[in-house]
Write a protein that holds these residues in place. Structure first.
Motif, short mmCIF file in Angstrom:
data_model
loop_
_atom_site.label_atom_id
_atom_site.label_comp_id
_atom_site.label_asym_id
_atom_site.label_seq_id
_atom_site.Cartn_x
_atom_site.Cartn_y
_atom_site.Cartn_z
N LEU A 211 0.85 -1.18 0.00
CA LEU A 211 0.00 0.00 0.00
C LEU A 211 0.89 1.24 0.00
O LEU A 211 1.91 1.26 0.69
N VAL A 218 -9.05 -2.24 -2.26
CA VAL A 218 -9.07 -2.28 -0.80
C VAL A 218 -10.40 -2.88 -0.35
O VAL A 218 -11.43 -2.70 -1.03
N MET A 257 -7.29 2.87 0.87
CA MET A 257 -5.99 2.19 0.96
C MET A 257 -5.06 2.94 1.91
O MET A 257 -4.37 2.33 2.74
N ARG A 260 -6.22 2.37 5.46
CA ARG A 260 -5.93 1.02 5.95
C ARG A 260 -4.46 0.90 6.34
O ARG A 260 -4.11 0.29 7.35
#
Length: 471
Positions: A211, A218, A257, A260
Motif C-alpha cells: 500500500l 481495498v 488504501m 488502511r
C-alpha cells in the motif's frame, strides 16, 4: 568474498548484544522499519493532507520526530530497495533501475550485519531485488524469515495466487477470483506475530508494505467511509481490459488504501506498547518514492506531492522527497521536527550504530551517515551532499547540497547536458532555475556528479530510457 569477511569479523570481534545496549535500557534496541509504497510527501495529515484521514500516523508524528527533508533512495521501486539494503546511493549500489537484476553474494546487506550482531531479522512485503533461483532472494541476503512478494510486478495485485514464506510458495487457491486473502492484511498479521514471538529481542523488522501502490484495491470496510463523501472521478479502465484492475470509485478506493495503511501502522505501535517494549524499539515510517499517476491513482486530486514538483520516476523533489517519522518513546522528544537532510542510504549506518557496531567494522563503500544524533535530538553536522542517478529521461542525475538542488537529464544523448539549479530554501517547488546566476555552485555540483558515482557495465545512466508509468 567481502560478505563472508565482514560477517566473520563481526563474530570474531564479538559484535552483538553486549555492544548494543543503550544506556539505561535492557538489551539492544529493536528496529521496525516501515516502508510504504508510492506514498507521496503530501499524503499524510501530518504533512498537510486534507482529504484522507491518517490519525494513527499523525499520532505517531505527534509522539515522535517528523523529518521535513528526508529522501528516498531512488524515484522508483527496485533501486530504492537496493539502496536501503546496501547503504549505498544509486551511484554505487547494485540495482540502479527497475528490472536490472538481483543483489549478488558480495553485496552486504544491513540485515546480514544486524544478524551478525545477534538480531533476529524478518522481511515482509515487496522485495523486488532478487527473483526465485537467484542469489538476491531475502533468505540469501541476511533475513532469517521473509513473507511477501519477490517479484514487484506481482506485487501490483492485492489478491495474489501465492506469496513467498521462508523460501516456500504459500498458495491461495481462492485468489484472485474469490478475493479471500488480501495481501496487506496477511503482511500485517505476519508482522504482529513476529513482534509477539520475538518480544525478548533484539529484532529487526523490515516491513515493506505494498500500500498504496496501484492496483486500486481495498476491502469495503476501508473504502466505505469515503464513498459519497469525497468527490469522485471517472472509473479507471474497463473490466479485464488492462494490467491494473478496473475500479469504479478510484478516489474513494485510494483514500481507503491510505487509511488502511494508517490503521495498521497504529496496530503495530499499539502492540509494542502493550508488550511494554516500545521504549526499547525504534520505529521508522517512510515511503519508497513519490506518488504515482498510474492505474487510476490521482495525486493531483489529493495533492499527494504537496508543494513539490512532479511525481514518481522523476528526480525533481516530488519524485524523491518523502515523509519520514521516527518514533521511540522515552528517547525521541514528542512532537519535534527536523530539517536535517537525510536519505534511505543513511539507514544502514544508523541501524548498525543502534546495534552497537563500530563504523570500522562496517563494509566498505557505504555512502550514508548515522542519523542517530538527530533522532536523539542532538546536534549533527550538515552533510556534504546527497546524490542520485536514474536511467529515466534518457539518463538523469540530481544532487542536494545544502539549500541547493542540481538536476540534469538526457545524458544518454549528451554527457555534458546542462544543469538546472534550484534554491530549495526559497523555492521548494523548483519553479525557477537559477543556474545562470550561480556558476560556482553549478561547477561544484557538476564535480560531485562526476565524482560520486562508480560506473557499471553496461552503464544504464548513459544508455537511458524514456520514463513510463507502471512499476
Amino acid at each position: 568474498m567481502k560478505r563472508l569477511s565482514v560477517i566473520l569479523a563481526m563474530v570474531v570481534l564479538g559484535v552483538g548484544w553486549s555492544g548494543a545496549v543503550e544506556e539505561g535500557r535492557e538489551g539492544p534496541v529493536n528496529i521496525v522499519y516501515i516502508l510504504a509504497d508510492d506514498l507521496g510527501y503530501g499524503d499524510l495529515g501530518c504533512y498537510g493532507q486534507e482529504i484522507m484521514q491518517t490519525p494513527r500516523i499523525d499520532e505517531m508524528a505527534a509522539g515522535g520526530l517528523r523529518f521535513t527533508d528526508h529522501y528516498s533512495g531512488s524515484c522508483e521501486c527496485a533501486p530504492t530497495r537496493s539502496v536501503l539494503m546496501t547503504g549505498q546511493h544509486t551511484g554505487r549500489t547494485r540495482v540502479r533501475k527497475n528490472g536490472q537484476g538481483p543483489l549478488l553474494p558480495e553485496d552486504v546487506t544491513v540485515a546480514e550485519v544486524l544478524k551478525g550482531a545477534g538480531y533476529t531479522t524478518m522481511g515482509i512485503g515487496k522485495w523486488g531485488i532478487g527473483e526465485e533461483g537467484t542469489t538476491g532472494v531475502p533468505w540469501e541476503q541476511g533475513f532469517d524469515h521473509f513473507f511477501g512478494y519477490l517479484n514487484q510486478t506481482n506485487a501490483h495485485h492485492y489478491y495474489p495466487p501465492f506469496l513467498w514464506k521462508d523460501g516456500e510458495k504459500i498458495s491461495y487457491p481462492d485468489n484472485p477470483e474469490k478475493r479471500t486473502h488480501y495481501s496487506h492484511d496477511l503482511m500485517t498479521d505476519e508482522a504482529l506475530n513476529f513482534i509477539e514471538e520475538n518480544r525478548e529481542g533484539p529484532f529487526f523488522l523490515y516491513l515493506a508494505y505494498t500500500l498504496v501502490h496501484v492496483d486500486l484495491d481495498v476491502p469495503e470496510d476501508s473504502k466505505a467511509p469515503y464513498v459519497g463523501v469525497i468527490e469522485e472521478t471517472e472509473p479507471y479502465g474497463t473490466p479485464g481490459g488492462q494490467h491494473y484492475r478496473y475500479e469504479e470509485q478510484p478516489h474513494a478506493t485510494f483514500a481507503g488504501m491510505t487509511s488502511r495503511l494508517d490503521r495498521d501502522v497504529g496496530r503495530i505501535l499499539d502492540l509494542l506498547e502493550n508488550l511494554e517494549i516500545a521504549e526499547n524499539t525504534l520505529v521508522i515510517f517512510t515511503s519508497d518514492n513519490g506518488p504515482t499517476s498510474a492505474g487510476g491513482a490521482d495525486p493531483n486530486f489529493f495533492n499527494g506531492n504537496g508543494d513539490l514538483r512532479v511525481i514518481k520516476f522523476e528526480l525533481y523533489e516530488g519524485g524523491i522527497r518523502v515523509p519520514m517519522i521516527a518514533w521511540w518513546p522515552g528517547t525521541v522528544e514528542p512532537g519535534t521536527e527536523t530539517d536535517f537532510v537525510s536519505a534511505h542510504w543513511d539507514m544502514f549506518p544508523t541501524f548498525s550504530a543502534l546495534a552497537g557496531i563500530d563504523e570500522e567494522e562496517l563494509p566498505e563503500g557505504l555512502t550514508g551517515v548515522s542519523i542517530l544524533p538527530t533522532i536523539r535530538g542532538e546536534e549533527q553536522p550538515e552533510r556534504d551532499y546527497l546524490y542520485w542517478e536514474n536511467a529515466g529521461r534518457m539518463g538523469m542525475q540530481a544532487v542536494r547540497m545544502g539549500k541547493w538542488k542540481g538536476w540534469r537529464a538526457g545524458l544518454a544523448k549528451d554527457r555534458d547536458a546542462p544543469l538546472e539549479l534550484y534554491d530549495l530554501e526559497n523555492d521548494i517547488g523548483e519553479a525557477t532555475d537559477v543556474a545562470a546566476a550561480n556558476p560556482e555552485v553549478v561547477a561544484e555540483i557538476l564535480a560531485v556528479m562526476e565524482e560520486a558515482r562508480e560506473a557499471q557495465k553496461p552503464d544504464a545512466l548513459f544508455i537511458g530510457r524514456k520514463n513510463k508509468k507502471g512499476k
